[in-house]
Design an enzyme around this catalytic site. Structure first.
Site, PDB file in Angstrom:
ATOM      1  CG  ASN A 180      59.251 -45.184   5.162  1.00 37.62           C
ATOM      2  OD1 ASN A 180      58.692 -46.174   5.651  1.00 37.62           O
ATOM      3  ND2 ASN A 180      59.699 -44.177   5.895  1.00 37.62           N
ATOM      4  CB  CYS A 194      58.572 -46.952  10.433  1.00 41.81           C
ATOM      5  SG  CYS A 194      58.035 -45.504   9.506  1.00 41.81           S
ATOM      6  CG  HIS A 244      61.924 -48.428   8.997  1.00 43.10           C
ATOM      7  ND1 HIS A 244      60.852 -48.802   8.233  1.00 43.10           N
ATOM      8  CD2 HIS A 244      61.909 -47.063   9.038  1.00 43.10           C
ATOM      9  CE1 HIS A 244      60.210 -47.720   7.827  1.00 43.10           C
ATOM     10  NE2 HIS A 244      60.826 -46.659   8.301  1.00 43.10           N
TER      11      HIS A 244
HETATM   12  O1  UT7 Z   1      60.349 -43.937   8.542  1.00 40.10           O
HETATM   13  C1  UT7 Z   1      60.629 -43.012   9.542  1.00 40.10           C
HETATM   14  C2  UT7 Z   1      60.312 -41.680   9.033  1.00 40.10           C
HETATM   15  N1  UT7 Z   1      61.138 -41.071   8.071  1.00 40.10           N
HETATM   16  C3  UT7 Z   1      62.471 -41.196   7.902  1.00 40.10           C
HETATM   17  O2  UT7 Z   1      63.138 -42.023   8.433  1.00 40.10           O
HETATM   18  C4  UT7 Z   1      63.132 -40.198   7.011  1.00 40.10           C
HETATM   19  C5  UT7 Z   1      64.421 -39.706   7.601  1.00 40.10           C
HETATM   20  N2  UT7 Z   1      65.048 -38.652   6.855  1.00 40.10           N
HETATM   21  C6  UT7 Z   1      65.450 -38.773   5.569  1.00 40.10           C
HETATM   22  O3  UT7 Z   1      65.324 -39.819   4.942  1.00 40.10           O
HETATM   23  C7  UT7 Z   1      66.149 -37.580   4.933  1.00 40.10           C
HETATM   24  O4  UT7 Z   1      66.413 -36.619   5.925  1.00 40.10           O
HETATM   25  C8  UT7 Z   1      65.313 -36.947   3.799  1.00 40.10           C
HETATM   26  C9  UT7 Z   1      65.327 -37.872   2.593  1.00 40.10           C
HETATM   27  C10 UT7 Z   1      63.900 -36.678   4.256  1.00 40.10           C
HETATM   28  C11 UT7 Z   1      65.961 -35.644   3.363  1.00 40.10           C
HETATM   29  O5  UT7 Z   1      67.303 -35.842   3.011  1.00 40.10           O
HETATM   30  P1  UT7 Z   1      68.452 -34.853   3.575  1.00 40.10           P
HETATM   31  O6  UT7 Z   1      69.698 -35.205   2.906  1.00 40.10           O
HETATM   32  O7  UT7 Z   1      68.418 -34.960   5.071  1.00 40.10           O
HETATM   33  O8  UT7 Z   1      67.967 -33.450   3.042  1.00 40.10           O
HETATM   34  P2  UT7 Z   1      67.692 -32.132   3.887  1.00 40.10           P
HETATM   35  O9  UT7 Z   1      66.592 -32.314   4.870  1.00 40.10           O
HETATM   36  O10 UT7 Z   1      68.996 -31.675   4.403  1.00 40.10           O
HETATM   37  O11 UT7 Z   1      67.155 -31.152   2.776  1.00 40.10           O
HETATM   38  C12 UT7 Z   1      68.006 -30.656   1.772  1.00 40.10           C
HETATM   39  C13 UT7 Z   1      67.221 -29.859   0.754  1.00 40.10           C
HETATM   40  C14 UT7 Z   1      66.185 -28.897   1.341  1.00 40.10           C
HETATM   41  O12 UT7 Z   1      66.294 -27.692   0.630  1.00 40.10           O
HETATM   42  P3  UT7 Z   1      67.026 -26.414   1.278  1.00 40.10           P
HETATM   43  O13 UT7 Z   1      66.196 -26.074   2.492  1.00 40.10           O
HETATM   44  O14 UT7 Z   1      68.405 -26.875   1.617  1.00 40.10           O
HETATM   45  O15 UT7 Z   1      66.950 -25.404   0.196  1.00 40.10           O
HETATM   46  C15 UT7 Z   1      64.858 -29.531   0.979  1.00 40.10           C
HETATM   47  O16 UT7 Z   1      63.857 -28.578   0.763  1.00 40.10           O
HETATM   48  O17 UT7 Z   1      66.496 -30.732  -0.115  1.00 40.10           O
HETATM   49  C16 UT7 Z   1      65.175 -30.221  -0.295  1.00 40.10           C
HETATM   50  N3  UT7 Z   1      64.290 -31.324  -0.618  1.00 40.10           N
HETATM   51  C17 UT7 Z   1      64.127 -31.768  -1.873  1.00 40.10           C
HETATM   52  N4  UT7 Z   1      64.659 -31.398  -3.038  1.00 40.10           N
HETATM   53  C18 UT7 Z   1      64.304 -32.063  -4.148  1.00 40.10           C
HETATM   54  C19 UT7 Z   1      63.528 -32.068   0.219  1.00 40.10           C
HETATM   55  N5  UT7 Z   1      62.854 -32.994  -0.475  1.00 40.10           N
HETATM   56  C20 UT7 Z   1      63.209 -32.824  -1.771  1.00 40.10           C
HETATM   57  C21 UT7 Z   1      62.854 -33.490  -2.962  1.00 40.10           C
HETATM   58  N6  UT7 Z   1      63.425 -33.076  -4.113  1.00 40.10           N
HETATM   59  N7  UT7 Z   1      61.994 -34.526  -2.998  1.00 40.10           N
END
Ligand code: UT7
Length: 325
Positions: free
Chosen positions: A282, A112, A252
């Site tokens: 994104n 990105c 971004h």
């Molecule tokens: O552009 C550059 C590349 N990308 C980024 O900049 C993305 C950067 N990161 C993020 O935006 C966030 O970390 C995410 C949106 C990807 C995730 O949010 P988070 O608050 O950091 O969630 P997490 O990684 O702590 O995950 C929490 C839970 C997990 O379940 P468990 O393991 O706690 O049971 C995930 O499996 O949320 C789960 N999860 C979802 N649940 C429902 C992940 N994606 C989803 C989803 N719907 N779409």
């Protein structure tokens, strides 16, 4: 001296809501909205491609600049989702736009941050010899991610953004750019299949590895906030300005919470940070040029404004540019 002469963008017509993803994977509008701020994103139609979206954005930037394809001396195109492995997308765009036999380059795989890095490269190309450079950030991510992976699929969208840059005073001057890379974190955000380490073959196809974007969201989140805010502070310091001089930051657009954390770290009010992640999700290296085009078009950016562009992505790569409108 490098200047922005015109701004352009393109987003496919098809709008994909959070409910679309909730029907396909175990997620919900509520989860996506709360964790990312994303409400909608665009998805390219079957007859669209990275090249056609690039051309659409380039044509709108050319029109905005008052220049024509014949005036372009070089093209730099940033993407992680190229039309094909080789030749690069910029070559296809050169032909499709009807440009002369000018040099063109893809800046590929820098995630990105690609567009802001490409602006930096264009700036140095213009410094070596005055020329008009078309800079494009484009992503057709919907065809490269797994539609069954809730961790990544709902986060991304398709779009393109473009600027025409040149040596003569235009709409805005690129005052300085700071950029950096930490390749030690490559495994935290990667799409390995299709390269020489993990070439396309029966195994990668059967395993679904060809569209398995690996992302440790939390680690990416923390680094994105740190790098975008630090790079922004550094570029401001280099031009002798402070945060209070900034009219607008265009970060971004990956996640509203990341944008908000950058804003707080920089000590900015909400109205000083541009947000459209709710509408487009994104769109990789297209987020910054698309948002800049929109902000110029809707009057958020006015003449005299000091604007900071900042981006972070796979690599890790990051960059921040100070732009005087
Ligand atoms: O552009 C550059 C590349 N990308 C980024 O900049 C993305 C950067 N990161 C993020 O935006 C966030 O970390 C995410 C949106 C990807 C995730 O949010 P988070 O608050 O950091 O969630 P997490 O990684 O702590 O995950 C929490 C839970 C997990 O379940 P468990 O393991 O706690 O049971 C995930 O499996 O949320 C789960 N999860 C979802 N649940 C429902 C992940 N994606 C989803 C989803 N719907 N779409």
């Amino acid at each position: 001296m490098a200047h922005f002469m015109g701004f352009g963008g393109y987003a496919p017509e098809r709008v994909i809501t959070n409910d679309y993803w909730a029907e396909l994977v175990d997620t919900s509008d509520e989860w996506i909205t709360q964790r990312t701020g994303i409400k909608r994103r665009r998805m390219a139609a079957d007859d669209e491609s990275t090249m056609t979206m690039s051309v659409a954005a380039a044509e709108s930037a050319l029109k905005d600049s008052g220049l024509v394809a014949d005036d372009i001396d070089e093209i730099i195109l940033a993407t992680d989702t190229p039309e094909m492995m080789t030749p690069d997308t910029s070559a296809l765009v050169q032909h499709q736009l009807g440009c002369r036999a000018i040099p063109t380059y893809d800046l590929g795989g820098s995630g990105c941050a690609g567009f802001v890095q490409a602006v930096d490269v264009a700036r140095s190309r213009i410094a070596v010899a005055p020329k008009n450079v078309l800079v494009i950030g484009v992503e057709l991510i919907s065809r490269m991610i797994s539609p069954t992976d809730r961790n990544t699929a709902p986060l991304f969208g398709d779009a393109a953004g473009a600027v025409v840059m040149g040596p003569e005073p235009g709409r805005a001057e690129v005052l300085d750019v700071v950029s950096g890379t930490d390749g030690g974190s490559a495994e935290i955000l990667t799409l390995a299949a299709g390269g020489t380490r993990n070439p396309f073959n029966e195994k990668t196809l059967l395993n679904g590895d060809y569209n398995r974007l690996i992302m440790d969201g939390r680690k990416v989140f923390v680094e994105a906030v740190r790098r975008m805010s630090e790079a922004s502070a550094e570029v401001l310091q280099r031009i002798g300005k402070s945060v209070s001089d900034v009219a607008l930051v265009i970060p971004h657009q990956a996640n509203l919470r990341i944008i908000d954390a950058v804003r707080k770290k920089m000590g900015l009010d909400e109205d000083k940070v541009y947000v459209n992640v709710d509408e487009y999700g994104n769109t990789g290296s297209a987020t910054v040029p698309l948002a800049m085009w929109e902000a110029v078009d809707n009057g958020t950016i006015e003449k005299g404004d000091l604007v900071v562009l900042t981006a972070f992505g796979a690599g890790f790569h990051w960059a921040a540019a100070a732009v005087q409108f």
